[in-house]
Design a protein around this motif. Structure first.
Motif, PDB file in Angstrom:
ATOM      1  N   ASP A 106      37.060 117.736  47.753  1.00  0.00           N
ATOM      2  CA  ASP A 106      36.867 117.967  49.188  1.00  0.00           C
ATOM      3  C   ASP A 106      35.476 118.503  49.497  1.00  0.00           C
ATOM      4  O   ASP A 106      35.279 119.339  50.378  1.00  0.00           O
ATOM      5  CB  ASP A 106      37.943 118.937  49.711  1.00  0.00           C
ATOM      6  CG  ASP A 106      38.140 118.821  51.218  1.00  0.00           C
ATOM      7  OD1 ASP A 106      37.685 117.819  51.789  1.00  0.00           O
ATOM      8  OD2 ASP A 106      38.732 119.742  51.806  1.00  0.00           O
ATOM      9  N   GLY A 107      34.493 118.037  48.725  1.00  0.00           N
ATOM     10  CA  GLY A 107      33.108 118.451  48.940  1.00  0.00           C
ATOM     11  C   GLY A 107      32.674 119.651  48.129  1.00  0.00           C
ATOM     12  O   GLY A 107      31.507 120.042  48.190  1.00  0.00           O
ATOM     13  N   GLN A 108      33.566 120.228  47.337  1.00  0.00           N
ATOM     14  CA  GLN A 108      33.230 121.441  46.591  1.00  0.00           C
ATOM     15  C   GLN A 108      32.504 121.155  45.278  1.00  0.00           C
ATOM     16  O   GLN A 108      31.878 122.048  44.720  1.00  0.00           O
ATOM     17  CB  GLN A 108      34.504 122.248  46.288  1.00  0.00           C
ATOM     18  CG  GLN A 108      35.107 122.935  47.497  1.00  0.00           C
ATOM     19  CD  GLN A 108      34.374 124.218  47.847  1.00  0.00           C
ATOM     20  OE1 GLN A 108      33.149 124.273  47.854  1.00  0.00           O
ATOM     21  NE2 GLN A 108      35.110 125.263  48.128  1.00  0.00           N
ATOM     22  N   LEU A 109      32.596 119.951  44.750  1.00  0.00           N
ATOM     23  CA  LEU A 109      31.933 119.599  43.497  1.00  0.00           C
ATOM     24  C   LEU A 109      31.076 118.359  43.711  1.00  0.00           C
ATOM     25  O   LEU A 109      31.552 117.349  44.248  1.00  0.00           O
ATOM     26  CB  LEU A 109      32.961 119.323  42.396  1.00  0.00           C
ATOM     27  CG  LEU A 109      32.404 118.818  41.051  1.00  0.00           C
ATOM     28  CD1 LEU A 109      31.534 119.882  40.390  1.00  0.00           C
ATOM     29  CD2 LEU A 109      33.542 118.412  40.117  1.00  0.00           C
ATOM     30  N   VAL A 110      29.812 118.440  43.321  1.00  0.00           N
ATOM     31  CA  VAL A 110      28.892 117.305  43.434  1.00  0.00           C
ATOM     32  C   VAL A 110      28.362 116.995  42.037  1.00  0.00           C
ATOM     33  O   VAL A 110      27.665 117.812  41.429  1.00  0.00           O
ATOM     34  CB  VAL A 110      27.723 117.611  44.392  1.00  0.00           C
ATOM     35  CG1 VAL A 110      26.782 116.404  44.476  1.00  0.00           C
ATOM     36  CG2 VAL A 110      28.238 117.982  45.777  1.00  0.00           C
ATOM     37  N   ILE A 111      28.716 115.817  41.530  1.00  0.00           N
ATOM     38  CA  ILE A 111      28.263 115.364  40.218  1.00  0.00           C
ATOM     39  C   ILE A 111      27.198 114.287  40.430  1.00  0.00           C
ATOM     40  O   ILE A 111      27.429 113.313  41.145  1.00  0.00           O
ATOM     41  CB  ILE A 111      29.426 114.772  39.396  1.00  0.00           C
ATOM     42  CG1 ILE A 111      30.524 115.816  39.200  1.00  0.00           C
ATOM     43  CG2 ILE A 111      28.933 114.263  38.061  1.00  0.00           C
ATOM     44  CD1 ILE A 111      31.791 115.245  38.588  1.00  0.00           C
TER      45      ILE A 111
END
Length: 555
Positions: A386-391
């Motif tokens: 939900d947008g909390q992790l960006v890989i």
């Protein structure tokens, strides 16, 4: 073409401006940071959210009575930093919508301005007209605060007893005042009216606090309450302030879409996080047939083939979910110092609306591979949780003499600090029932205590010119170079499933990159045996379950 021109190009697009970054529903990080504008905690609490590389500061003012709370300090600092006319370039906030956060800061400031207008009326009618009494009460309040701050229970008890004694003496003084006539009545009023004003101010502050807390809780509960900022919509051509605000928001959205980023040494790429893994395939370019030469090709040819294959990442032979649709983008990376306090975006005829043009990207990819200058990277980015992790997986191809090098690096930006995801605590007190004393019940407490009412009332008359309050009460200083997301991002490795997602993404991306590159080499008559062997070796190494600090060279 400078930043102003870039903004003009973007600004005159007709119609409503629709957010462009992030997929639908990726709102957790956005709402978490937006909720900070409505919070009523102490401003110093935001220091708990500082991470290893980026640290906020809370500067003290001249008088603690004017000190802002967390919501006031955050909303003011973000508004000035993101929309200020002389602001420095911003770092992109991947996985969130910075414009939405700024709009909530503006909305929170509007709610407080409305409250402060009423409190200013209270201060004029019940304070300024009876200034001697107000000054006496403020002096007593300041002394009490100074004693309480020492965390000495005995001193605090003595201060409370002294306040009660002074109150009793004030009552006696009112009954048997040695002065008669109009002056006597004024002195009586100067003692009583500020107290009545305090009760009036308390009702106003309580009503506003309830509204702010409802918005805070709604954002974190997924309600997605909208931010109302009518001042951002010009009603006529003469409304310059509204027009400037609208253009500032448009420029913010345009800069968020910029394809230039900055590498800050051990801090990694600002906005994408530190580099946790690096895999390099470097072999000699040898013709597949003796006596013949390889067909000439350029780095861009390899990158273009890799780009086309990465688009198929979401497809798989089994129906097991798998990758969501990734964002695939060409990035221009500029090097800056580890402790640099500002960045400078590319400018000139090759840049439009903060975007480096396609032919310039291709030129950098083919020519700027060694020595000074910007570099080209192809990025595949997954926004999860939900947008909390960006890989982000970055691919770069270089050709030096007869050696082709394909490098794949992994970057991970974790969730925003848990401080921003905490909901408002209900202010209640457990008490025993009067008859069934073995049972307890909850009694609601006021959202605004006595000290907070005094603070708000004293600040209110100065809110028309915020720099005065910054000087008197202090302010929040944001870390530079500033971006809303990376400034308060936590490490993803503390969350088991987030860490698993980051590690799992590396292997399929690496294999797709190598497969596409080897196919291009074969088409151009290159012997790919060594490349294939090296690719197989890297395919095994990438399954190492431990992330590393790849940006820290232990030399």
């Amino acid at each position: 073409m400078g930043a102003a021109v870039a903004d003009d190009v973007f600004d005159f697009r007709p119609g409503a401006q629709v957010p462009l970054s992030g997929a639908a529903g990726q709102t957790a990080a956005t709402h978490a940071l937006a909720s900070a504008a409505y919070r009523d905690d102490k401003a110093a609490k935001i220091l708990d959210a500082n991470n290893e590389w980026h640290k906020s500061e809370v500067k003290d003012g001249l008088w603690s009575l004017f000190a802002p709370n967390l919501g006031e300090a955050f909303a003011r600092a973000v508004q000035v930093r993101m929309l200020g006319g002389a602001r420095k370039p911003l770092i992109q906030s991947f996985g969130m919508e910075p414009q939405s956060i700024v709009e909530h800061c503006l909305a929170a400031n509007n709610i407080r301005k409305e409250r402060d207008r009423w409190l200013t009326v209270v201060m004029v009618l019940c304070g300024l007209l009876f200034l001697p009494g107000l000054l006496v009460w403020l002096l007593l309040f300041t002394v009490k605060q100074a004693v309480v701050k020492r965390d000495n229970k005995r001193a605090s008890a003595i201060a409370t007893a002294a306040m009660v004694a002074i109150g009793v003496l004030a009552v006696i003084f009112l009954v048997k005042l040695p002065v008669d006539g109009l002056l006597g009545w004024y002195i009586r009023a100067a003692i009583v009216v500020p107290v009545l004003g305090w009760f009036w101010a308390k009702m106003i502050a309580e009503r506003t606090a309830r509204d702010l807390r409802d918005r805070w809780g709604s954002l974190l509960s997924g309600g997605g309450i909208g931010a109302k900022i009518p001042e951002a919509v010009p009603g006529s051509p003469g409304e310059t302030a509204a027009e400037q605000l609208r253009q500032g928001l448009a420029r913010l959205s345009a800069e968020q879409q910029s394809n230039s980023v900055f590498y800050a040494g051990p801090k990694g790429i600002l906005g994408m996080g530190t580099r946790w893994g690096s895999w390099q395939l470097a072999e000699e370019l040898v013709s597949s047939k003796e006596g013949t030469e390889i067909h000439p090709f350029r780095s861009w040819d390899v990158i273009r083939a890799v780009h086309d294959q990465l688009r198929l990442l979401e497809r798989g032979p089994l129906h097991t979910g798998g990758f969501p649709t990734p964002s695939i983008k060409h990035w221009i990376v500029s090097p800056i110092g580890e402790n640099a306090k500002a960045v400078s975006r590319p400018s000139g005829t090759e840049v439009e609306a903060f975007q480096v043009r396609g032919h310039e990207i291709q030129r950098i990819c083919n020519e700027q591979q060694f020595g000074s200058g910007n570099r080209h990277y192809l990025g595949v980015q997954f926004t999860l949780w939900d947008g909390q992790l960006v890989i982000t997986m970055l691919i770069t191809v270089t050709v030096l003499h007869e050696t082709l090098r394909i490098e794949v690096t992994g970057h991970a930006l974790g969730p925003v600090h848990s401080l921003f995801t905490s909901k408002p605590d209900p202010k209640v007190k457990k008490v025993s029932k009067p008859i069934k004393f073995w049972e307890t019940t909850e009694r609601k407490l006021p959202l605004v205590d006595a000290d907070e009412v005094v603070r708000l009332a004293v600040r209110a008359p100065f809110t028309w010119y915020p720099p005065i309050l910054d000087h008197l009460g202090g302010k929040l200083v944001l870390p530079e170079p500033f971006g809303l997301r990376h400034a308060w991002a936590d490490k993803p490795w503390r969350h088991r499933f987030m860490a698993d997602d980051a590690l799992r993404a590396a292997t399929p991306v690496l294999r797709v990159v190598h497969s596409a590159a080897i196919k291009v080499l074969e088409e151009n008559g290159v012997d790919t045996e060594k490349f294939g062997n090296r690719s197989g070796l890297l395919s095994g190494l990438v399954q190492d379950p431990m992330p590393r600090k790849a940006d820290v060279y232990d030399a």
